[in-house]
Motif scaffolding. Sequence first.
Motif, PDB file in Angstrom:
ATOM      1  N   VAL A   1      -8.077   0.154  34.164  1.00  0.00           N
ATOM      2  CA  VAL A   1      -7.577   0.474  32.821  1.00  0.00           C
ATOM      3  C   VAL A   1      -6.222  -0.192  32.603  1.00  0.00           C
ATOM      4  CG1 VAL A   1      -6.767   2.324  31.302  1.00  0.00           C
ATOM      5  CG2 VAL A   1      -8.853   2.644  32.640  1.00  0.00           C
ATOM      6  N   ILE A   2      -5.336  -0.089  33.583  1.00  0.00           N
ATOM      7  CA  ILE A   2      -4.005  -0.699  33.473  1.00  0.00           C
ATOM      8  C   ILE A   2      -4.123  -2.227  33.375  1.00  0.00           C
ATOM      9  CG2 ILE A   2      -1.858  -1.130  34.729  1.00  0.00           C
ATOM     10  CD1 ILE A   2      -1.869   1.574  33.399  1.00  0.00           C
ATOM     11  N   ALA A   3      -5.000  -2.809  34.188  1.00  0.00           N
ATOM     12  CA  ALA A   3      -5.188  -4.261  34.145  1.00  0.00           C
ATOM     13  C   ALA A   3      -5.723  -4.700  32.776  1.00  0.00           C
ATOM     14  CB  ALA A   3      -6.133  -4.705  35.252  1.00  0.00           C
ATOM     15  N   GLU A   4      -6.630  -3.945  32.215  1.00  0.00           N
ATOM     16  CA  GLU A   4      -7.170  -4.266  30.892  1.00  0.00           C
ATOM     17  C   GLU A   4      -6.083  -4.119  29.821  1.00  0.00           C
ATOM     18  OE1 GLU A   4      -9.963  -5.399  27.946  1.00  0.00           O
ATOM     19  OE2 GLU A   4      -9.869  -5.714  30.095  1.00  0.00           O
ATOM     20  N   ALA A   5      -5.247  -3.095  29.938  1.00  0.00           N
ATOM     21  CA  ALA A   5      -4.138  -2.915  28.988  1.00  0.00           C
ATOM     22  C   ALA A   5      -3.159  -4.079  29.085  1.00  0.00           C
ATOM     23  CB  ALA A   5      -3.420  -1.591  29.248  1.00  0.00           C
ATOM     24  N   ASP A   6      -2.898  -4.531  30.309  1.00  0.00           N
ATOM     25  CA  ASP A   6      -1.991  -5.663  30.510  1.00  0.00           C
ATOM     26  C   ASP A   6      -2.552  -6.960  29.919  1.00  0.00           C
ATOM     27  OD1 ASP A   6      -0.080  -4.122  31.763  1.00  0.00           O
ATOM     28  OD2 ASP A   6      -0.748  -4.637  33.789  1.00  0.00           O
ATOM     29  N   ARG A   7      -3.855  -7.030  29.744  1.00  0.00           N
ATOM     30  CA  ARG A   7      -4.485  -8.191  29.112  1.00  0.00           C
ATOM     31  C   ARG A   7      -4.581  -7.997  27.597  1.00  0.00           C
ATOM     32  NH1 ARG A   7      -8.616  -9.555  26.579  1.00  0.00           N
ATOM     33  NH2 ARG A   7      -9.632  -7.548  26.716  1.00  0.00           N
TER      34      ARG A   7
ATOM     35  N   ARG B   1      -1.450   0.043  12.174  1.00  0.00           N
ATOM     36  CA  ARG B   1      -2.169  -1.059  12.837  1.00  0.00           C
ATOM     37  C   ARG B   1      -2.148  -0.882  14.342  1.00  0.00           C
ATOM     38  NH1 ARG B   1      -0.029  -6.521  11.464  1.00  0.00           N
ATOM     39  NH2 ARG B   1      -1.721  -7.136  12.831  1.00  0.00           N
ATOM     40  N   LEU B   2      -1.034  -0.363  14.879  1.00  0.00           N
ATOM     41  CA  LEU B   2      -0.949  -0.131  16.310  1.00  0.00           C
ATOM     42  C   LEU B   2      -1.970   0.911  16.750  1.00  0.00           C
ATOM     43  CD1 LEU B   2       0.398  -0.706  19.022  1.00  0.00           C
ATOM     44  CD2 LEU B   2       2.160   0.975  18.416  1.00  0.00           C
ATOM     45  N   ASP B   3      -2.078   1.995  15.990  1.00  0.00           N
ATOM     46  CA  ASP B   3      -3.045   3.043  16.323  1.00  0.00           C
ATOM     47  C   ASP B   3      -4.478   2.526  16.262  1.00  0.00           C
ATOM     48  OD1 ASP B   3      -1.040   5.019  16.647  1.00  0.00           O
ATOM     49  OD2 ASP B   3      -0.977   5.320  14.487  1.00  0.00           O
ATOM     50  N   LYS B   4      -4.775   1.700  15.266  1.00  0.00           N
ATOM     51  CA  LYS B   4      -6.120   1.129  15.158  1.00  0.00           C
ATOM     52  C   LYS B   4      -6.426   0.227  16.348  1.00  0.00           C
ATOM     53  CE  LYS B   4      -6.443   1.428  10.179  1.00  0.00           C
ATOM     54  NZ  LYS B   4      -6.564   0.729   8.910  1.00  0.00           N
ATOM     55  N   ASN B   5      -5.422  -0.516  16.810  1.00  0.00           N
ATOM     56  CA  ASN B   5      -5.636  -1.370  17.982  1.00  0.00           C
ATOM     57  C   ASN B   5      -5.777  -0.561  19.259  1.00  0.00           C
ATOM     58  OD1 ASN B   5      -5.706  -4.278  17.252  1.00  0.00           O
ATOM     59  ND2 ASN B   5      -3.827  -3.720  16.189  1.00  0.00           N
ATOM     60  N   VAL B   6      -5.122   0.582  19.347  1.00  0.00           N
ATOM     61  CA  VAL B   6      -5.323   1.474  20.501  1.00  0.00           C
ATOM     62  C   VAL B   6      -6.774   1.944  20.519  1.00  0.00           C
ATOM     63  CG1 VAL B   6      -4.726   3.706  21.511  1.00  0.00           C
ATOM     64  CG2 VAL B   6      -2.916   2.187  20.694  1.00  0.00           C
ATOM     65  N   LYS B   7      -7.305   2.283  19.361  1.00  0.00           N
ATOM     66  CA  LYS B   7      -8.706   2.705  19.283  1.00  0.00           C
ATOM     67  C   LYS B   7      -9.651   1.568  19.679  1.00  0.00           C
ATOM     68  CE  LYS B   7      -7.881   6.239  15.830  1.00  0.00           C
ATOM     69  NZ  LYS B   7      -8.140   6.694  14.456  1.00  0.00           N
ATOM     70  N   LYS B   8      -9.310   0.331  19.295  1.00  0.00           N
ATOM     71  CA  LYS B   8     -10.110  -0.819  19.728  1.00  0.00           C
ATOM     72  C   LYS B   8     -10.054  -0.975  21.245  1.00  0.00           C
ATOM     73  CE  LYS B   8      -9.733  -3.561  15.526  1.00  0.00           C
ATOM     74  NZ  LYS B   8      -9.213  -4.805  14.934  1.00  0.00           N
ATOM     75  N   PHE B   9      -8.893  -0.694  21.820  1.00  0.00           N
ATOM     76  CA  PHE B   9      -8.757  -0.730  23.280  1.00  0.00           C
ATOM     77  C   PHE B   9      -9.672   0.310  23.921  1.00  0.00           C
ATOM     78  CE2 PHE B   9      -6.503   0.994  27.057  1.00  0.00           C
ATOM     79  CZ  PHE B   9      -6.657  -0.104  27.885  1.00  0.00           C
ATOM     80  N   PHE B  10      -9.748   1.504  23.341  1.00  0.00           N
ATOM     81  CA  PHE B  10     -10.636   2.545  23.865  1.00  0.00           C
ATOM     82  C   PHE B  10     -12.102   2.110  23.786  1.00  0.00           C
ATOM     83  CE2 PHE B  10      -7.432   6.121  22.716  1.00  0.00           C
ATOM     84  CZ  PHE B  10      -6.677   5.816  23.829  1.00  0.00           C
ATOM     85  N   VAL B  11     -12.467   1.413  22.714  1.00  0.00           N
ATOM     86  CA  VAL B  11     -13.839   0.891  22.597  1.00  0.00           C
ATOM     87  C   VAL B  11     -14.090  -0.144  23.695  1.00  0.00           C
ATOM     88  CG1 VAL B  11     -15.403  -0.471  21.138  1.00  0.00           C
ATOM     89  CG2 VAL B  11     -14.069   1.388  20.147  1.00  0.00           C
TER      90      VAL B  11
END
Length: 97
Positions: free
Chosen positions: A14-20, A71-81
């Motif tokens: 999860v951390i590695a994916e967030a870093d990308r 926009r930040l919150d929407k991108n967090v949701k995209k990260f969860f997807v």
Amino acid sequence: MRLFHRTSVAPATVIAEADRFFPALGLTAQARDDRARTFTGQLGTMTLRVRMEGGHYTFVEVDTDQIGESRLDKNVKKFFVALHRMADPTHAPTAGY
């Protein structure tokens, strides 16, 4: 805003994916420790933390400094997807209505 997601993906992944994922949006990362990151940029500031929950799941919690659904919150949701697709690549999302 506080958002969360439970996944079967390992915390390190999860951390590695967030870093990308988040630097691609123009956010710069600051490592707090091996299970937390702070990302800042024009979209705002967010803190991502992961922890094991019940031995089976990884609990991903994100706090943003934004009000409402930015926009930040929407991108967090995209990260969860993206995490959901990592956990189950065969899942085909369908509308809930």
